[in-house]
Scaffold this motif. Structure first.
Motif, short mmCIF file in Angstrom:
data_model
loop_
_atom_site.label_atom_id
_atom_site.label_comp_id
_atom_site.label_asym_id
_atom_site.label_seq_id
_atom_site.Cartn_x
_atom_site.Cartn_y
_atom_site.Cartn_z
N VAL A 54 23.72 39.34 18.27
CA VAL A 54 24.13 38.15 19.02
C VAL A 54 25.46 38.40 19.72
O VAL A 54 25.65 38.01 20.88
CB VAL A 54 24.24 36.94 18.06
CG1 VAL A 54 24.66 35.69 18.83
CG2 VAL A 54 22.91 36.71 17.35
N LYS A 55 26.38 39.05 19.04
CA LYS A 55 27.68 39.36 19.62
C LYS A 55 27.53 40.19 20.90
O LYS A 55 28.16 39.90 21.93
CB LYS A 55 28.53 40.11 18.60
CG LYS A 55 29.97 40.34 19.05
CD LYS A 55 30.69 41.34 18.15
CE LYS A 55 30.67 40.95 16.70
NZ LYS A 55 31.47 41.88 15.86
N SER A 251 23.13 30.89 16.01
CA SER A 251 24.03 31.69 15.17
C SER A 251 25.48 31.24 15.27
O SER A 251 26.41 32.04 15.17
CB SER A 251 23.91 33.18 15.51
OG SER A 251 22.66 33.69 15.14
N GLY A 252 25.70 29.95 15.48
CA GLY A 252 27.05 29.41 15.57
C GLY A 252 27.42 28.92 16.96
O GLY A 252 28.38 28.16 17.11
N MET A 253 26.69 29.35 17.99
CA MET A 253 26.90 28.80 19.33
C MET A 253 26.22 27.44 19.40
O MET A 253 25.13 27.25 18.85
CB MET A 253 26.32 29.74 20.39
CG MET A 253 27.08 31.04 20.54
SD MET A 253 28.77 30.80 21.14
CE MET A 253 28.45 30.35 22.85
N PRO A 254 26.84 26.46 20.07
CA PRO A 254 26.25 25.12 20.11
C PRO A 254 25.00 25.06 20.97
O PRO A 254 25.04 25.30 22.18
CB PRO A 254 27.38 24.26 20.70
CG PRO A 254 28.24 25.22 21.47
CD PRO A 254 28.15 26.53 20.75
N ILE A 255 23.88 24.76 20.32
CA ILE A 255 22.61 24.63 21.04
C ILE A 255 21.68 23.74 20.23
O ILE A 255 21.70 23.74 19.00
CB ILE A 255 21.97 26.02 21.28
CG1 ILE A 255 20.73 25.89 22.17
CG2 ILE A 255 21.65 26.73 19.97
CD1 ILE A 255 20.18 27.23 22.65
N GLY A 256 20.88 22.97 20.91
CA GLY A 256 19.82 22.18 20.30
C GLY A 256 18.58 22.30 21.15
O GLY A 256 18.65 22.65 22.33
N ALA A 257 17.41 22.04 20.55
CA ALA A 257 16.16 22.11 21.29
C ALA A 257 15.19 21.07 20.77
O ALA A 257 15.10 20.84 19.56
CB ALA A 257 15.54 23.50 21.18
N MET A 258 14.49 20.45 21.69
CA MET A 258 13.40 19.53 21.35
C MET A 258 12.12 20.15 21.91
O MET A 258 12.04 20.43 23.10
CB MET A 258 13.66 18.15 21.95
CG MET A 258 12.68 17.06 21.52
SD MET A 258 11.24 16.97 22.59
CE MET A 258 11.98 16.49 24.15
#
Length: 396
Positions: A54-55, A251-258
Motif C-alpha cells: 500500500v505504501k 489500510s488506514g486511508m479514508p475510504i468508504g464504499a456502497m
C-alpha cells in the motif's frame, strides 16, 4: 498531550498516548515505547501498519495526481470498483470517505429506489436492530440501535424501526406497509461483538423476498477479510441487495464504499448523490493495493485459521475465570464478555504494552492484523489472559 490539545473539541475520550510510528503489528509512542496492536485502529489496519504494498502504491500516486473531480473518469476508482464487484455479489459501487457515508448512501439508495424506480414513495422505513451501530451522521445515528449515540441530537429524522437482534418473530412483527429495507450487521461490532445466528439471517433473507424488501448488510467493520471471508455475508449463504464497506478497505486511508445489485443502478442516476472527495486517486490507490494483497495472499483464509486459534486459546487459558462470561466472534473479530465494566482491564492491558479496545461496557474486543505473526499473537493473548486472571484473583 500537545500544545494544540485545547484547540480540539473534547468529543473523544482519549487514552494518554500519542503514537508517532507504526509498522506491522507494532506502534511506537512519542517516548519510543513499543506497543503490540491488537485493535488495528478499530479493525482498520487489516494488513498491519504501513504495509509495503500500500505504501508503494501511495508513493507512486502522490507523484502523479491527487485530485480532480468526479465530473471526470478516475481510472483508479474504476479499477477498485471492478475488484469489488468481481469478488462479491455486487454489480455497482459508489465511493465515499467513511463508513457513515457509505451507510448514508445505502439508506438514500433504498429510499430512492422505492420512490423513483418502483413508484412507492410511501415505503421508506428501514428496520435496524437493537445494539447495532451504523454511523454518526443524523440518519446513521438514528439507524443505530443504541440510545447513547443519539443523546442531544433531537429532532431525529423519521424512517427507522428497531427490532431485537437474532429474533425472527419480532422482526416479522416489525415489518409494516412503510418498510422498504432491513439493515443489519453480520457481527455487531460496537454493540458487543455479537454474531448473527444463521437461522435468523436465513429468515431475514426470506422475509425480504416475501415482502419485496431490500436487504442491506453493514460490512463496515466485518468486510475485507476480517471474519474469515472477504465479506461476512458469505458465511451465511445470502446475497444482500446492498452492502457497505470502509474500515479495512484502505489500510488506514479514508475510504468508504456502497455496493449494490444491478437492479438498483438506475436509482442513482446522474446528480442524485455525490461526494467531492469520494473515490479520489489516493484513497482508491490504497484500496487497490489492499484488495490485491488480500486476494494474492489469501488473507481471508488466514483470518479464519487464526480466528479459530484465538478463540480456542482464550477458552483454554480463561477456563473457569469468574470474570469471563463468553468468548465469541467470527474470524479475527473476537469479543471477551465480562461480568464487569472492562475500562480498567483495558488500561491494565495497555500498561503491559498491548492495545485492545472495548465493544460496549462489558466486552474486550480483539481485532489484530490479519498478518500478525503467531509469536506476537501468543504474546498479546498471554498479556490479556494474565490481566484477566490477576483481576479475578484480586476479586476473590
Amino acid at each position: 498531550m500537545g500544545e494544540g490539545a485545547n484547540s480540539l473539541f473534547p468529543n473523544y475520550g482519549r487514552y494518554p498516548l500519542a503514537f508517532v510510528k507504526g509498522e506491522g503489528s507494532r506502534l511506537w509512542d512519542e517516548n519510543g515505547k513499543e506497543y503490540l496492536d491488537l485493535m488495528c485502529g478499530l479493525a482498520v489496519t487489516n494488513l498491519g501498519h504501513a504495509p509495503k504494498q500500500v505504501k508503494e502504491r501511495l508513493k507512486d500516486q502522490v507523484d502523479q495526481l491527487w485530485h480532480t473531480s468526479n465530473l471526470f473518469h478516475i481510472p483508479n476508482q474504476e479499477k477498485l470498483a471492478k475488484l469489488l464487484t468481481d469478488n462479491s455479489c455486487g454489480d455497482a459501487v459508489f465511493f465515499c470517505n467513511s463508513g457513515a457515508e457509505a451507510n448514508e448512501a445505502a439508506i438514500k439508495l433504498a429510499r430512492r429506489y422505492f420512490n423513483k424506480v418502483l413508484g412507492k414513495p410511501d415505503q421508506y422505513e428501514i428496520i435496524t436492530f437493537h445494539l447495532s451501530f451504523h454511523g454518526r451522521t443524523l440518519a446513521t445515528l438514528t439507524a443505530t440501535g443504541q440510545d447513547k449515540v443519539k443523546d442531544g441530537f433531537a429532532p431525529l429524522p423519521e424512517g427507522f424501526v428497531y427490532a431485537p437482534y437474532n429474533d425472527s418473530e419480532a422482526l416479522e412483527q416489525a415489518i409494516g406497509p412503510k418498510t422498504c429495507a432491513i439493515m443489519l450487521e453480520m457481527v455487531q461490532g460496537e454493540g458487543g461483538v455479537n454474531p448473527a445466528d444463521p437461522a435468523f439471517v436465513a429468515r431475514v433473507a426470506e422475509l425480504c423476498k416475501q415482502h419485496g424488501l431490500l436487504l442491506i448488510i453493514d460490512e463496515i467493520q466485518t468486510g475485507i477479510g476480517r471474519t474469515g471471508k472477504m465479506f461476512a455475508y458469505e458465511h451465511y449463504g445470502v446475497e444482500p441487495d446492498i452492502f457497505t464497506l470502509a474500515k479495512g478497505l484502505g489500510s488506514g486511508m479514508p475510504i468508504g464504499a456502497m455496493v449494490g445489485k444491478e437492479h438498483l443502478r438506475s436509482a442513482f442516476s446522474a446528480g442524485s448523490h455525490g461526494s467531492t472527495f469520494g473515490g479520489n486517486y489516493l484513497s482508491t490507490a490504497a484500496g487497490i493495493a489492499t484488495m490485491e494483497t488480500m486476494l494474492a495472499e489469501k488473507l481471508s483464509d488466514r483470518a479464519a485459521e487464526l480466528g479459530d486459534y484465538i478463540v480456542s486459546t482464550l477458552k483454554e487459558k480463561l477456563a473457569g475465570n469468574p470474570l469471563v462470561t463468553e468468548i465469541r466472534g467470527l474470524g479475527m473479530l473476537i469479543g471477551i464478555g465480562c461480568t464487569q465494566p472492562v475500562a480498567d482491564l483495558i488500561t491494565a492491558i495497555q500498561e503491559q504494552a498491548v492495545l485492545v479496545v472495548s465493544a460496549g461496557p462489558n466486552v474486550i474486543r480483539l481485532a489484530p492484523s490479519l498478518l500478525i505473526s503467531k509469536e506476537d499473537l501468543d504474546r498479546g493473548l498471554d498479556v490479556v489472559c494474565s490481566v484477566l486472571s490477576k483481576q479475578a484473583a484480586a476479586a476473590v
